[in-house]
Design a protein around this motif. Sequence first.
Motif, short mmCIF file in Angstrom:
data_model
loop_
_atom_site.label_atom_id
_atom_site.label_comp_id
_atom_site.label_asym_id
_atom_site.label_seq_id
_atom_site.Cartn_x
_atom_site.Cartn_y
_atom_site.Cartn_z
N CYS A 159 0.87 -1.19 0.00
CA CYS A 159 0.00 0.00 0.00
C CYS A 159 0.90 1.23 0.00
O CYS A 159 2.03 1.16 0.49
CB CYS A 159 -0.87 0.04 1.26
SG CYS A 159 -2.04 -1.33 1.32
N SER A 161 0.27 3.93 1.73
CA SER A 161 0.33 4.28 3.15
C SER A 161 -0.72 3.43 3.85
O SER A 161 -1.56 2.81 3.18
CB SER A 161 0.03 5.78 3.35
OG SER A 161 -1.26 6.07 2.85
N ARG A 162 -0.66 3.38 5.17
CA ARG A 162 -1.59 2.50 5.90
C ARG A 162 -2.81 3.28 6.38
O ARG A 162 -2.69 4.37 6.94
CB ARG A 162 -0.87 1.89 7.11
CG ARG A 162 0.29 1.00 6.73
CD ARG A 162 -0.15 -0.36 6.24
NE ARG A 162 -0.85 -1.11 7.28
CZ ARG A 162 -1.69 -2.12 7.04
NH1 ARG A 162 -1.94 -2.49 5.81
NH2 ARG A 162 -2.29 -2.74 8.03
N TYR A 164 -7.60 1.94 10.14
CA TYR A 164 -8.44 0.85 10.67
C TYR A 164 -7.96 -0.52 10.22
O TYR A 164 -8.51 -1.54 10.62
CB TYR A 164 -9.89 1.02 10.17
CG TYR A 164 -9.97 1.09 8.66
CD1 TYR A 164 -9.74 2.29 7.99
CD2 TYR A 164 -10.20 -0.05 7.90
CE1 TYR A 164 -9.77 2.36 6.62
CE2 TYR A 164 -10.23 0.01 6.52
CZ TYR A 164 -10.01 1.22 5.89
OH TYR A 164 -10.03 1.27 4.52
N CYS A 165 -6.94 -0.58 9.34
CA CYS A 165 -6.69 -1.79 8.56
C CYS A 165 -5.74 -2.75 9.25
O CYS A 165 -4.65 -2.36 9.68
CB CYS A 165 -6.11 -1.38 7.21
SG CYS A 165 -5.70 -2.80 6.21
N PHE A 174 -5.23 -5.82 7.52
CA PHE A 174 -4.87 -6.77 6.45
C PHE A 174 -3.36 -6.83 6.34
O PHE A 174 -2.67 -5.85 6.66
CB PHE A 174 -5.44 -6.33 5.09
CG PHE A 174 -6.93 -6.32 5.04
CD1 PHE A 174 -7.67 -7.36 5.58
CD2 PHE A 174 -7.61 -5.27 4.45
CE1 PHE A 174 -9.06 -7.35 5.56
CE2 PHE A 174 -8.99 -5.25 4.41
CZ PHE A 174 -9.72 -6.29 4.96
N SER A 190 -0.33 -6.04 4.77
CA SER A 190 0.23 -5.20 3.71
C SER A 190 1.24 -4.25 4.34
O SER A 190 1.19 -3.98 5.54
CB SER A 190 -0.86 -4.40 2.99
OG SER A 190 -1.26 -3.30 3.76
N GLY A 242 -5.82 -7.40 -1.52
CA GLY A 242 -4.62 -6.89 -0.88
C GLY A 242 -4.87 -6.37 0.51
O GLY A 242 -5.84 -6.75 1.16
N GLY A 243 -3.99 -5.44 0.83
CA GLY A 243 -3.12 -4.60 0.05
C GLY A 243 -3.86 -3.83 -1.05
O GLY A 243 -5.06 -3.67 -1.03
N THR A 244 -3.06 -3.38 -1.98
CA THR A 244 -3.60 -2.55 -3.06
C THR A 244 -3.15 -3.09 -4.42
O THR A 244 -2.11 -2.65 -4.95
CB THR A 244 -3.12 -1.08 -2.91
OG1 THR A 244 -3.31 -0.66 -1.56
CG2 THR A 244 -3.91 -0.15 -3.82
N ASN A 246 -7.70 1.19 -5.49
CA ASN A 246 -7.93 2.40 -4.70
C ASN A 246 -8.11 3.58 -5.66
O ASN A 246 -7.46 3.63 -6.71
CB ASN A 246 -6.75 2.65 -3.76
CG ASN A 246 -6.98 1.95 -2.43
OD1 ASN A 246 -8.10 1.55 -2.11
ND2 ASN A 246 -5.92 1.79 -1.66
N ARG A 279 -7.71 7.65 4.52
CA ARG A 279 -7.78 7.27 3.11
C ARG A 279 -7.05 8.33 2.31
O ARG A 279 -6.87 9.47 2.76
CB ARG A 279 -9.25 7.17 2.66
CG ARG A 279 -10.03 6.12 3.41
CD ARG A 279 -9.57 4.74 3.13
NE ARG A 279 -9.78 4.38 1.73
CZ ARG A 279 -9.32 3.26 1.17
NH1 ARG A 279 -8.60 2.40 1.87
NH2 ARG A 279 -9.57 3.00 -0.09
N ARG A 280 -6.67 7.99 1.09
CA ARG A 280 -5.85 8.91 0.29
C ARG A 280 -6.66 9.61 -0.79
O ARG A 280 -6.11 10.06 -1.79
CB ARG A 280 -4.67 8.15 -0.33
CG ARG A 280 -3.70 7.60 0.69
CD ARG A 280 -2.57 6.87 0.02
NE ARG A 280 -3.04 5.74 -0.76
CZ ARG A 280 -3.25 4.54 -0.25
NH1 ARG A 280 -3.04 4.30 1.03
NH2 ARG A 280 -3.69 3.56 -1.01
S1 SF4 Z 1 -5.36 0.60 1.19
FE1 SF4 Z 1 -6.55 -1.21 1.84
S2 SF4 Z 1 -5.06 -2.75 2.43
FE2 SF4 Z 1 -3.97 -0.78 2.30
S3 SF4 Z 1 -3.98 0.00 4.39
FE3 SF4 Z 1 -5.77 0.87 3.36
S4 SF4 Z 1 -7.45 -0.57 3.78
FE4 SF4 Z 1 -5.52 -1.63 4.27
#
Ligand code: SF4
Length: 385
Positions: free
Chosen positions: A21, A23-24, A27-28, A30, A32, A69-71, A104, A141-142
């Motif tokens: 990803c 960036s993180r 809340y995640c 997963f 990555s 993923g991940g992304t 994303n 989020r980005r």
């Molecule tokens: S983009 Fe998806 S996998 Fe990556 S940190 Fe954010 S929620 Fe987690």
Amino acid sequence: MYAKLFQHSSVAGLYIHIPFCKSRCSYCDFHSGVQLALLDRFVDALRAELTSRVSYLKNETLETIYFGGGTPSLLSTEHLSAIFESIQSHWDISNCKEITLEANPDDLSEEKLEKLSELPINRLSIGIQSFNNNELKILRRRHTAQQAVDVVKRAQKYFSNISIDLMYGLPEQTISSWQNTISEALALNIQHVSAYHLTYEEGTLLERKRREGHVSPVLEEESIAMYHLLQNALHEKGIEQYEISNFAIPGFYSRHNSSYWKGINYLGIGPSAHSFDGESRQWNIANTLQHITGIEQGTPRFEKEVLSETDKYNELIMISLRTTDGISLERVEQEFGTNAKKELLKQSVRFIKSGIMLLEENHLRLSSEGLFLSDGIITDLMQEQ
Ligand code: SF4
């Protein structure tokens, strides 16, 4: 002789985990990371892993492929082409009905979308989570709400099967902001929506903030109200609920996710990916560098668990009750015997009486109120080891 968890399936799925990803998100949990310098090495290892695991799927026809993923949208189209080349050198994907790429919004430029549409991918699952800028900021989020809207409209020029992910039960989220997020989603005329309640997972930034008192979880009655708002709004638009968190217009249920719930075999490639062959589960190490090194050295690192009769029964209960089809009592009887069916019915009586479970057409299923309470009900219906 052991009962099979499900009837032998002649079709199978392939899951490919892309553990990177930019960036993180807060809340995640997963698997990555942001070590993008490993990308080239990772793709080479992924291709080698595909080759080494071909026999896992025996003679089953590949029906779905899912890049999660991940992304996965971080991969260049050259990387994705190389992965498809490996897949196609081992399997005929002409019968693949669904090939999904999780994406994303910040990766989906016009140029990228055009190139993605030239690959075998035929479904995008876009992680949007919210159409409220404050909530997006809390989630780290980005993208902004407007960027998300623009991206979906852009993607619709190239893909006719689009799913979006949304989240509710967020800190500072109100019924009215959730209503607005749902309305924005519906205005986009997408085919599929996955909506998840926030859970404060151990080790995440949001969980730390909650512990330190900087964010407050929503009240349970608000969560329930948000869930029902979602169910009703989507139902009114003809979007059917087919699982606790998944909704689609008819004909667009996710085949890949449905195959997990139907017990169809699948092969998982990449760090942390799980595989299932009807009798056992195995999962790769959730460490990207160690996973790559293991593949490079010919010593892949994974764990494996052969499922006991009780495991198989509990899995059937767990995955069937998550779907709106529910549990087939005929199947329970066929695979686990008449006593197992009788016991299940006995345990379910109190849920049926209280209206959170329904017994219809020889199936036990959760009512729309029951779906929100599924975790507790499923645990109560499981057998002890
Ligand atoms: S983009 Fe998806 S996998 Fe990556 S940190 Fe954010 S929620 Fe987690």
